[in-house]
Design a protein around this motif. Structure first.
Motif, mmCIF file in Angstrom:
data_model
loop_
_atom_site.group_PDB
_atom_site.id
_atom_site.type_symbol
_atom_site.label_atom_id
_atom_site.label_comp_id
_atom_site.label_asym_id
_atom_site.label_seq_id
_atom_site.Cartn_x
_atom_site.Cartn_y
_atom_site.Cartn_z
ATOM 1 N N GLN A 138 0.856 -1.283 0.028
ATOM 2 C CA GLN A 138 -0.056 0.081 -0.004
ATOM 3 C C GLN A 138 0.745 1.367 -0.052
ATOM 4 O OE1 GLN A 138 -2.737 -1.881 -1.175
ATOM 5 N NE2 GLN A 138 -3.810 -0.016 -0.323
ATOM 6 N N CYS A 139 2.088 1.218 0.644
ATOM 7 C CA CYS A 139 2.816 2.491 0.414
ATOM 8 C C CYS A 139 3.276 2.717 -0.787
ATOM 9 C CB CYS A 139 4.191 2.164 1.421
ATOM 10 S SG CYS A 139 3.864 2.408 3.310
ATOM 11 N N SER A 140 3.700 1.505 -1.638
ATOM 12 C CA SER A 140 4.015 2.007 -3.119
ATOM 13 C C SER A 140 2.806 2.384 -3.703
ATOM 14 C CB SER A 140 4.458 0.549 -3.694
ATOM 15 O OG SER A 140 5.381 0.065 -2.970
ATOM 16 N N HIS A 176 2.701 6.144 -5.555
ATOM 17 C CA HIS A 176 2.861 6.288 -6.999
ATOM 18 C C HIS A 176 1.327 7.298 -7.428
ATOM 19 C CE1 HIS A 176 5.002 2.373 -7.636
ATOM 20 N NE2 HIS A 176 5.879 3.196 -7.458
ATOM 21 N N TYR A 177 0.444 6.819 -6.553
ATOM 22 C CA TYR A 177 -0.814 7.716 -6.593
ATOM 23 C C TYR A 177 -0.464 9.252 -6.676
ATOM 24 C CZ TYR A 177 -5.474 9.750 -5.966
ATOM 25 O OH TYR A 177 -6.497 10.617 -6.014
ATOM 26 N N ASN A 178 0.078 9.543 -5.414
ATOM 27 C CA ASN A 178 0.608 10.913 -5.082
ATOM 28 C C ASN A 178 1.323 11.849 -6.112
ATOM 29 O OD1 ASN A 178 -1.448 10.826 -2.756
ATOM 30 N ND2 ASN A 178 0.312 10.095 -1.417
ATOM 31 N N LEU A 222 -3.510 4.863 6.109
ATOM 32 C CA LEU A 222 -3.114 3.566 5.629
ATOM 33 C C LEU A 222 -3.280 2.832 7.108
ATOM 34 C CD1 LEU A 222 -2.580 1.109 4.217
ATOM 35 C CD2 LEU A 222 -0.054 2.065 4.046
ATOM 36 N N LEU A 223 -2.710 3.325 8.295
ATOM 37 C CA LEU A 223 -2.650 2.570 9.593
ATOM 38 C C LEU A 223 -3.730 2.925 10.313
ATOM 39 C CD1 LEU A 223 1.128 3.399 10.236
ATOM 40 C CD2 LEU A 223 0.034 1.441 8.787
ATOM 41 N N SER A 224 -4.650 3.755 10.038
ATOM 42 C CA SER A 224 -6.025 3.995 11.091
ATOM 43 C C SER A 224 -6.724 2.696 11.268
ATOM 44 C CB SER A 224 -6.734 5.026 10.432
ATOM 45 O OG SER A 224 -7.329 4.625 9.081
#
Length: 300
Positions: free
Chosen positions: A41-43, A47-49, A188-190
């Motif tokens: 998800q970090c990747s 990439h999206y941002n 993402l970590l919420s």
């Protein structure tokens, strides 16, 4: 009776080791799944941002070129370069402001609807790469200026078409709007709870940028013992035992292209069901023993 007691103790010890390793294996599987999911998800988020930022900067470049065309058309029609002319172009292209520089970097004319954004842009106008656009007609420059409050300014520059110089345009995006349309690693970590999933940390450049423990965000990675221990014994496949502020825990580290991902969980959470599992097992054996029929003794 003694033999039966010894057998019972042996069975209890064997069951203890079994449940211990079973729960450790389950915790290891769970944590490996978590860090691998966070890595992917970090990747995806990055990439999206990056794609979103690239589109925004391309729009900024097109706006700058359009401003150059507008100024060239007005000056060719006999109009002078004035603040009002820049204001009209700013409103027409939905910009925050425009700055026109001479080839030496001196301000010729400017307009901005936000003085603070204009001041921040002026702090970046003395760079040679921006002034070089005055020399090369086809050269353009763009950058995003990130603010401490989460807002940002998209700035771009190109050569004037009507006279020597540089045209700089910029657009300010508030923190509220930026957070709404930007995927953050903290979001993402919420969904991970520290009480059940342990502590999850994402670092970038030596700083903690996201964690399901909000108190850790912004701290230096060098000041966090768990991070240093996991970094020295990096292993993306198996848990390692570590001591975090006097609390024995299991942890794991995984490296992503731009970030490091750490996760650790206290033994009290990893083995929270161990006493219950062992108690149920021993109780089951006891019930089986009690329910066995006793053999009648023969009296001679």
């Amino acid at each position: 009776q003694l033999f039966g007691a010894l057998i019972g103790i042996c069975v209890a010890v064997v069951s203890l080791f079994y449940f211990f390793h079973a729960e450790k294996a389950e915790a290891e599987k769970r944590m490996v799944e978590i860090v691998n999911y966070v890595k992917v998800q970090c990747s995806t988020y990055t990439h999206y941002n990056e794609a979103s930022e690239s589109k925004s900067l391309l729009r900024s470049i097109e706006s700058t070129r359009q401003v150059s065309i507008n100024i060239e058309a007005e000056t060719a029609a006999g109009q002078e370069l004035t603040r009002k002319l820049l204001q009209e172009s700013t409103e027409q292209l939905w910009l925050t402001g425009i700055v026109v520089l001479d080839p030496d970097g001196n301000t010729v004319c400017e307009y901005s609807s936000d003085d603070r954004a204009l001041a921040r842009v002026h702090g970046n106008l003395d760079r040679d790469i921006i002034l070089d656009t005055a020399i090369h007609d086809e050269k353009v420059y763009s950058q995003r200026i990130n603010q401490n409050d989460g807002s940002h300014i998209d700035m771009s520059a190109c050569a004037r078409g009507d006279a020597p110089g540089v045209i700089v345009t910029f657009y300010y995006t508030s923190a509220e709007f930026a957070n709404r349309y930007t995927l953050t690693l903290q979001s993402l970590l919420s969904g991970y709870q520290k009480a059940t999933d342990g502590t999850i940390i994402i670092t970038d450049g030596g700083a903690i940028i996201a964690s399901n423990d909000a108190s850790l965000i912004g701290q230096s990675a060098k000041e966090h013992d768990a991070i240093q221990i996991l970094k020295e014994n990096a292993d993306s496949r198996h848990l390692m035992h570590l001591n975090v502020d006097g609390v024995r825990s299991y942890g794991i580290m995984l490296r992503q292209r731009d970030h490091y991902i750490y996760a650790y969980i206290p033994d009290t959470i990893t083995f929270r069901t161990l006493p219950q599992s062992l108690a149920v097992f021993v109780l089951g054996l006891s019930l089986i023993h009690i329910s066995e029929p006793t053999r009648p003794r023969l009296i001679s």
